[in-house]
Structures are given as C-alpha cells and as structure tokens.
Write an enzyme that holds these catalytic residues in place. Structure first.
Site, mmCIF file in Angstrom:
data_model
loop_
_atom_site.group_PDB
_atom_site.id
_atom_site.type_symbol
_atom_site.label_atom_id
_atom_site.label_comp_id
_atom_site.label_asym_id
_atom_site.label_seq_id
_atom_site.Cartn_x
_atom_site.Cartn_y
_atom_site.Cartn_z
ATOM 1 N N PRO A 182 0.682 -1.216 0.209
ATOM 2 C CA PRO A 182 -0.143 -0.029 0.008
ATOM 3 C C PRO A 182 0.886 1.156 -0.217
ATOM 4 C CG PRO A 182 -0.723 -1.432 1.642
ATOM 5 C CD PRO A 182 0.615 -1.965 0.918
ATOM 6 N N LYS A 183 0.259 2.273 -0.457
ATOM 7 C CA LYS A 183 1.307 3.510 -0.623
ATOM 8 C C LYS A 183 1.522 4.117 0.650
ATOM 9 C CE LYS A 183 0.006 4.372 -5.651
ATOM 10 N NZ LYS A 183 -0.431 5.362 -6.493
ATOM 11 N N SER A 184 0.552 4.105 1.469
ATOM 12 C CA SER A 184 0.710 4.670 2.541
ATOM 13 C C SER A 184 1.810 3.990 3.671
ATOM 14 C CB SER A 184 -0.498 5.134 3.528
ATOM 15 O OG SER A 184 -1.126 3.698 3.644
ATOM 16 N N CYS A 185 2.157 2.743 3.243
ATOM 17 C CA CYS A 185 3.033 1.803 4.239
ATOM 18 C C CYS A 185 4.443 2.233 3.890
ATOM 19 C CB CYS A 185 2.708 0.516 4.083
ATOM 20 S SG CYS A 185 1.314 -0.090 4.687
ATOM 21 N N LEU A 186 5.288 2.373 4.761
ATOM 22 C CA LEU A 186 6.659 2.321 4.598
ATOM 23 C C LEU A 186 7.574 1.276 4.541
ATOM 24 C CD1 LEU A 186 7.120 5.335 7.288
ATOM 25 C CD2 LEU A 186 6.801 5.629 4.671
#
Length: 102
Positions: free
Chosen positions: A98-102
């Site tokens: 997911p884009k929000s996961c680093l």
C-alpha cells in the site's frame, strides 16, 4: 521480466496462489488460517475493484461491507497480521505494498 516490485511483493496478480501465500506465511511463522485467508482474498478483491492495494482504513471499510461487522476493526487485523496489517496482507495477497505503508 521480474515478477516483483520488491523482494516480497508480486506485480503479476495471476501469479498468486493460495499455496504461494501459505508458503510465504510459513516464512513469517504466521500460519495461513481461514481468518487470515478471508482477509487476504478480500484484499485481492479490493485491488481488483479499485486498482491499488488497500491501506488500513480502506481495508477495514471494505471488510465492513463484506464480512460481519465484528471483523471490520483495526484490532482484529492487528491480531491477525502484526505488526503492520495492511503491509502483511498485501504481501501475502501478492499485491504491491500500500502507498501509505513505509
């Protein structure tokens, strides 16, 4: 052509299989239970519908629409997929992170 964007995430969705998910789960000492598989399959359904891997909030909202409401909670996901549920689900589902996961 490589099948991964990172060492752990597939880019070719048809390459995914439940046995592949079981194998990946065993590497993390996280057996692929029916409850975990249910969430993984929903994440794949989400990706198919929207074209991106769900972060935590969209995944919970999608779960609320498709599962019993008691499962549509962050604590439920944290218990199943610690320490980062959206990232773990994407990894086991063969989805990009997911884009929000680093």
């Amino acid at each position: 052509m490589s099948e991964t964007t990172t060492p752990d995430h597939l880019t070719k969705l048809p390459a995914w299989s439940e046995s592949q998910a079981r194998q990946e789960a065993s590497k993390t000492e996280m057996p692929l239970t029916d409850a975990r598989l249910e969430v993984i399959l929903l994440a794949r359904q989400f990706y198919s519908a929207y074209g991106f891997s769900p972060s935590m909030r969209p995944l919970i909202k999608f779960m609320a629409e498709h599962l019993e409401i008691s499962k549509a909670r962050s604590i439920y996901l944290m218990q199943l997929f610690p320490p980062s549920p959206a990232k773990q689900v994407a990894k086991l589902a063969g989805l990009p992170p997911p884009k929000s996961c680093l």
